[in-house]
Design a protein around this motif. Structure first.
Motif, PDB file in Angstrom:
ATOM      1  N   UNK A  43      16.704 -38.319   1.055  1.00  0.00           N
ATOM      2  CA  UNK A  43      15.426 -38.163   2.091  1.00  0.00           C
ATOM      3  C   UNK A  43      16.237 -37.523   3.169  1.00  0.00           C
ATOM      4  N   UNK A  44      17.228 -37.147   3.711  1.00  0.00           N
ATOM      5  CA  UNK A  44      17.776 -36.855   4.548  1.00  0.00           C
ATOM      6  C   UNK A  44      17.346 -34.787   4.483  1.00  0.00           C
ATOM      7  N   UNK A  45      18.123 -34.790   3.045  1.00  0.00           N
ATOM      8  CA  UNK A  45      16.991 -33.065   2.618  1.00  0.00           C
ATOM      9  C   UNK A  45      16.385 -33.123   3.007  1.00  0.00           C
ATOM     10  N   UNK A  46      15.280 -33.670   2.388  1.00  0.00           N
ATOM     11  CA  UNK A  46      13.592 -34.216   2.590  1.00  0.00           C
ATOM     12  C   UNK A  46      13.415 -33.803   3.861  1.00  0.00           C
ATOM     13  N   UNK A  47      13.838 -34.454   4.748  1.00  0.00           N
ATOM     14  CA  UNK A  47      13.775 -34.458   6.151  1.00  0.00           C
ATOM     15  C   UNK A  47      13.977 -33.405   5.951  1.00  0.00           C
ATOM     16  N   UNK A  48      15.219 -32.986   6.060  1.00  0.00           N
ATOM     17  CA  UNK A  48      16.225 -31.746   6.976  1.00  0.00           C
ATOM     18  C   UNK A  48      15.241 -30.613   6.659  1.00  0.00           C
ATOM     19  N   UNK A  49      14.413 -30.021   5.017  1.00  0.00           N
ATOM     20  CA  UNK A  49      13.849 -29.479   4.787  1.00  0.00           C
ATOM     21  C   UNK A  49      13.047 -29.473   5.454  1.00  0.00           C
ATOM     22  N   UNK A  50      11.904 -30.337   5.835  1.00  0.00           N
ATOM     23  CA  UNK A  50      10.740 -30.381   7.243  1.00  0.00           C
ATOM     24  C   UNK A  50      10.350 -29.674   7.744  1.00  0.00           C
ATOM     25  N   UNK A  51      11.298 -30.258   8.454  1.00  0.00           N
ATOM     26  CA  UNK A  51      11.885 -29.928  10.034  1.00  0.00           C
ATOM     27  C   UNK A  51      12.268 -28.920  10.122  1.00  0.00           C
ATOM     28  N   UNK A  52      12.810 -28.116   9.075  1.00  0.00           N
ATOM     29  CA  UNK A  52      13.855 -26.931   9.838  1.00  0.00           C
ATOM     30  C   UNK A  52      12.958 -25.537   8.618  1.00  0.00           C
ATOM     31  N   UNK A  53      12.201 -25.608   8.158  1.00  0.00           N
ATOM     32  CA  UNK A  53      11.105 -24.432   7.615  1.00  0.00           C
ATOM     33  C   UNK A  53      10.526 -24.616   8.267  1.00  0.00           C
ATOM     34  N   UNK A  54      10.049 -22.991   8.076  1.00  0.00           N
ATOM     35  CA  UNK A  54       9.167 -22.157   9.408  1.00  0.00           C
ATOM     36  C   UNK A  54       7.795 -22.661   9.204  1.00  0.00           C
ATOM     37  N   UNK A  55       7.146 -22.565  10.162  1.00  0.00           N
ATOM     38  CA  UNK A  55       6.078 -22.951   9.360  1.00  0.00           C
ATOM     39  C   UNK A  55       4.524 -21.441   9.542  1.00  0.00           C
ATOM     40  N   UNK A  56       4.107 -22.168   8.611  1.00  0.00           N
ATOM     41  CA  UNK A  56       2.969 -20.731   8.637  1.00  0.00           C
ATOM     42  C   UNK A  56       2.423 -20.519   9.850  1.00  0.00           C
ATOM     43  N   UNK A  57       1.953 -19.440  10.041  1.00  0.00           N
ATOM     44  CA  UNK A  57       0.915 -18.830  11.153  1.00  0.00           C
ATOM     45  C   UNK A  57       0.193 -19.948  11.516  1.00  0.00           C
ATOM     46  N   UNK A  58      -0.517 -20.094  10.515  1.00  0.00           N
ATOM     47  CA  UNK A  58      -1.773 -20.963  10.521  1.00  0.00           C
ATOM     48  C   UNK A  58      -1.396 -22.578  11.211  1.00  0.00           C
ATOM     49  N   UNK A  59      -0.360 -23.033  10.835  1.00  0.00           N
ATOM     50  CA  UNK A  59      -0.271 -24.299  11.217  1.00  0.00           C
ATOM     51  C   UNK A  59       0.451 -24.278  12.682  1.00  0.00           C
ATOM     52  N   UNK A  60       0.970 -22.763  13.275  1.00  0.00           N
ATOM     53  CA  UNK A  60       1.542 -22.873  14.425  1.00  0.00           C
ATOM     54  C   UNK A  60       0.177 -22.516  15.218  1.00  0.00           C
ATOM     55  N   UNK A  61       0.172 -23.118  16.895  1.00  0.00           N
ATOM     56  CA  UNK A  61      -0.511 -22.881  17.946  1.00  0.00           C
ATOM     57  C   UNK A  61      -0.127 -21.276  18.036  1.00  0.00           C
ATOM     58  N   UNK A  62      -0.958 -20.384  18.483  1.00  0.00           N
ATOM     59  CA  UNK A  62      -0.903 -18.888  18.894  1.00  0.00           C
ATOM     60  C   UNK A  62      -0.680 -19.434  20.666  1.00  0.00           C
ATOM     61  N   UNK A  63       0.333 -18.878  21.011  1.00  0.00           N
ATOM     62  CA  UNK A  63       0.312 -19.644  22.983  1.00  0.00           C
ATOM     63  C   UNK A  63      -0.389 -17.867  22.854  1.00  0.00           C
ATOM     64  N   UNK A  64      -0.442 -16.966  22.930  1.00  0.00           N
ATOM     65  CA  UNK A  64      -0.665 -15.861  23.307  1.00  0.00           C
ATOM     66  C   UNK A  64      -2.187 -15.276  23.016  1.00  0.00           C
ATOM     67  N   UNK A  65      -2.622 -15.817  22.619  1.00  0.00           N
ATOM     68  CA  UNK A  65      -4.515 -16.196  22.015  1.00  0.00           C
ATOM     69  C   UNK A  65      -5.075 -17.248  23.463  1.00  0.00           C
ATOM     70  N   UNK A  66      -4.243 -17.494  24.341  1.00  0.00           N
ATOM     71  CA  UNK A  66      -4.801 -18.657  25.230  1.00  0.00           C
ATOM     72  C   UNK A  66      -4.995 -17.868  26.294  1.00  0.00           C
ATOM     73  N   UNK A  67      -3.880 -16.369  26.882  1.00  0.00           N
ATOM     74  CA  UNK A  67      -3.027 -15.640  28.007  1.00  0.00           C
ATOM     75  C   UNK A  67      -4.625 -14.435  27.763  1.00  0.00           C
ATOM     76  N   UNK A  68      -5.300 -14.087  28.994  1.00  0.00           N
ATOM     77  CA  UNK A  68      -6.128 -13.529  29.186  1.00  0.00           C
ATOM     78  C   UNK A  68      -5.484 -12.449  30.275  1.00  0.00           C
ATOM     79  N   UNK A  69      -5.222 -11.681  30.453  1.00  0.00           N
ATOM     80  CA  UNK A  69      -5.207 -10.285  31.014  1.00  0.00           C
ATOM     81  C   UNK A  69      -5.902  -9.424  31.581  1.00  0.00           C
ATOM     82  N   UNK A  70      -5.775  -9.569  32.513  1.00  0.00           N
ATOM     83  CA  UNK A  70      -6.983  -8.905  33.170  1.00  0.00           C
ATOM     84  C   UNK A  70      -6.207  -6.993  33.854  1.00  0.00           C
TER      85      UNK A  70
END
Length: 70
Positions: A43-70
């Protein structure tokens, strides 16, 4: 059972050959150490794997997409 100690996660007694020790060290200093039975270790190994693996791009929120630069 003689020679068994409890699992730090579930409390069930575990024989020495089946026990696994998980240690967390930061800058060579031990922060945490746990003796785990095979099931809790899995269980510990599975939790570590789940929490520590990099997330795929589509699963993460792209903070730069909400920034508007004039």
């Amino acid at each position: 059972m003689a020679g068994s100690e409890p699992c730090d996660a579930c409390g069930d007694p575990i024989e020495e050959p089946l026990a696994r020790t998980v240690q967390l060290n930061v800058d060579r200093s031990e922060v945490d150490s746990q003796r785990l039975c095979p099931s809790c270790f899995a269980d510990w190994i599975e939790r570590y794997r789940t929490e520590m693996q990099p997330r795929r791009r589509e699963e993460t929120h792209d903070a730069d997409a909400d920034i508007i630069v004039d």
